[in-house]
Design an enzyme around this catalytic site. Structure first.
Site, PDB file in Angstrom:
ATOM      1  N   ASP A  64       0.868  -1.172   0.000  1.00 49.98           N
ATOM      2  CA  ASP A  64       0.000   0.000   0.000  1.00 49.98           C
ATOM      3  C   ASP A  64       0.909   1.227   0.000  1.00 49.98           C
ATOM      4  O   ASP A  64       1.544   1.536   1.011  1.00 49.98           O
ATOM      5  CB  ASP A  64      -0.896  -0.014   1.232  1.00 49.98           C
ATOM      6  CG  ASP A  64      -1.783   1.224   1.346  1.00 49.98           C
ATOM      7  OD1 ASP A  64      -1.720   2.101   0.454  1.00 49.98           O
ATOM      8  OD2 ASP A  64      -2.537   1.326   2.336  1.00 49.98           O
ATOM      9  N   VAL A  65       0.980   1.931  -1.129  1.00 53.17           N
ATOM     10  CA  VAL A  65       1.939   3.035  -1.237  1.00 53.17           C
ATOM     11  C   VAL A  65       1.570   4.212  -0.347  1.00 53.17           C
ATOM     12  O   VAL A  65       2.410   5.106  -0.128  1.00 53.17           O
ATOM     13  CB  VAL A  65       2.093   3.510  -2.699  1.00 53.17           C
ATOM     14  CG1 VAL A  65       2.621   2.391  -3.583  1.00 53.17           C
ATOM     15  CG2 VAL A  65       0.800   4.101  -3.253  1.00 53.17           C
ATOM     16  N   ASN A  91       4.060   4.475 -10.493  1.00 52.22           N
ATOM     17  CA  ASN A  91       2.884   4.424 -11.350  1.00 52.22           C
ATOM     18  C   ASN A  91       1.559   4.356 -10.599  1.00 52.22           C
ATOM     19  O   ASN A  91       0.532   4.758 -11.140  1.00 52.22           O
ATOM     20  CB  ASN A  91       3.012   3.192 -12.271  1.00 52.22           C
ATOM     21  CG  ASN A  91       1.747   2.863 -13.003  1.00 52.22           C
ATOM     22  OD1 ASN A  91       1.332   3.581 -13.898  1.00 52.22           O
ATOM     23  ND2 ASN A  91       1.105   1.756 -12.631  1.00 52.22           N
ATOM     24  N   TYR A 159      -7.715  15.010  -8.988  1.00 44.07           N
ATOM     25  CA  TYR A 159      -6.739  14.344  -9.854  1.00 44.07           C
ATOM     26  C   TYR A 159      -5.803  15.362 -10.496  1.00 44.07           C
ATOM     27  O   TYR A 159      -4.578  15.172 -10.520  1.00 44.07           O
ATOM     28  CB  TYR A 159      -7.479  13.548 -10.922  1.00 44.07           C
ATOM     29  CG  TYR A 159      -6.597  12.649 -11.747  1.00 44.07           C
ATOM     30  CD1 TYR A 159      -6.136  11.440 -11.240  1.00 44.07           C
ATOM     31  CD2 TYR A 159      -6.227  12.999 -13.046  1.00 44.07           C
ATOM     32  CE1 TYR A 159      -5.328  10.600 -11.994  1.00 44.07           C
ATOM     33  CE2 TYR A 159      -5.419  12.168 -13.811  1.00 44.07           C
ATOM     34  CZ  TYR A 159      -4.975  10.975 -13.283  1.00 44.07           C
ATOM     35  OH  TYR A 159      -4.172  10.150 -14.040  1.00 44.07           O
ATOM     36  N   LYS A 163      -1.690  15.641  -9.980  1.00 45.96           N
ATOM     37  CA  LYS A 163      -0.722  15.471 -11.063  1.00 45.96           C
ATOM     38  C   LYS A 163       0.134  16.721 -11.261  1.00 45.96           C
ATOM     39  O   LYS A 163       1.302  16.618 -11.662  1.00 45.96           O
ATOM     40  CB  LYS A 163      -1.435  15.078 -12.352  1.00 45.96           C
ATOM     41  CG  LYS A 163      -2.072  13.689 -12.279  1.00 45.96           C
ATOM     42  CD  LYS A 163      -1.043  12.606 -11.936  1.00 45.96           C
ATOM     43  CE  LYS A 163      -1.631  11.214 -11.969  1.00 45.96           C
ATOM     44  NZ  LYS A 163      -0.621  10.164 -11.688  1.00 45.96           N
TER      45      LYS A 163
END
Length: 254
Positions: A64-65, A91, A159, A163
């Site tokens: 789990d990042v 990613n 989102y 980014k």
């Protein structure tokens, strides 16, 4: 599993499906030893078994990042198994429902930021530390950005913000890594066909309020681009790359 001194070691997060899976397969075909990280163990283990059936070296590590402890355990496994890391493809990412921001539950905002920003940072931080202390020193970090790192779609504030943050992190990594032979890249992807993006072929909300299907490209092209960057010597770098379906509504969007 131990690598020889000539074997390159790569880590792909979000490797169980979509772009991550395509990139992992590409790196494996190029002879890399690939560590497969992601939240779901089953697709990682299936991909590792598929690779091993072809005499390719893959190691599945469910991760789990968003969890510092989980990322720490992942990198401890990498260091114990291989002694070094040459490439991180950062990613793993998530999106939120496309609704007006005042209708979006706050937990969705935090989920996107925790995965797409904190998760990317935690993995980059751990990779930076390992690459800094290993011998020979150095390595490459490639962050998965997005067309949304440049301009938003309607109702994508979480989102898009995440980014844009990745873009700043990539540049900071590229600067801070200079002294340690660590280089950083960002690949901004538009309309790669995966299980999650397939819905776009049936219609996506446009800036003028209409809904229209959009052209897509094979995720293999993303894998090929990552492989190209990964094959470069550390003396050269592609800082930013935009890779997109040629006729998607990005140039001239809105």
């Amino acid at each position: 599993m131990n690598a020889t001194t000539s074997t390159k070691i790569a880590l792909v997060t979000g490797a169980g499906s979509g772009i991550g899976r395509a990139v992992a397969l590409g790196l494996l075909s190029d002879g890399w030893n690939v560590v497969l990280a992601g939240r779901r163990a089953e697709p990682l283990q299936a991909l590792a078994a598929e690779a091993q059936a072809r005499d390719q070296a893959a190691l599945a590590v469910p991760t789990d990042v968003t969890s510092p402890d989980s990322v720490e355990a992942l990198f401890a496994t990498i260091e114990r198994s291989f002694g070094r890391l040459d490439l991180l493809f950062n990613n793993a990412g998530v999106n939120a429902p496309a609704v007006a921001m005042d209708e979006l539950p706050l937990e969705k905002w935090f989920d996107v930021l925790n995965t797409n920003v904190t998760g990317v940072y935690l993995c980059a931080r751990a990779a930076f530390g390992l690459m800094r202390r290993q011998s020979p020193q150095g390595g490459r970090i490639i962050n998965n950005g997005s067309i949304s790192a440049h301009t938003p779609r309607p109702f994508t504030a979480p989102y898009t913000a995440s980014k844009h943050a990745v873009s700043g992190l990539t540049k900071a990594l590229a600067l801070d890594g200079r002294a340690f032979n660590i280089v950083a890249s960002q690949i901004d992807i538009g309309n790669a066909l995966t299980e999650l993006s397939e819905r776009m072929t049936r219609g996506v909300l446009q800036a003028n309020g209409t809904v229209a299907p959009e052209p897509m490209m094979d995720a293999k092209h993303v894998a090929d681009a990552v492989r190209q960057i990964a094959a470069m010597p550390l003396q050269a770098n592609v800082l930013n790359m935009t890779l997109m379906a040629s006729t998607m509504p990005y140039v001239g969007r809105g």
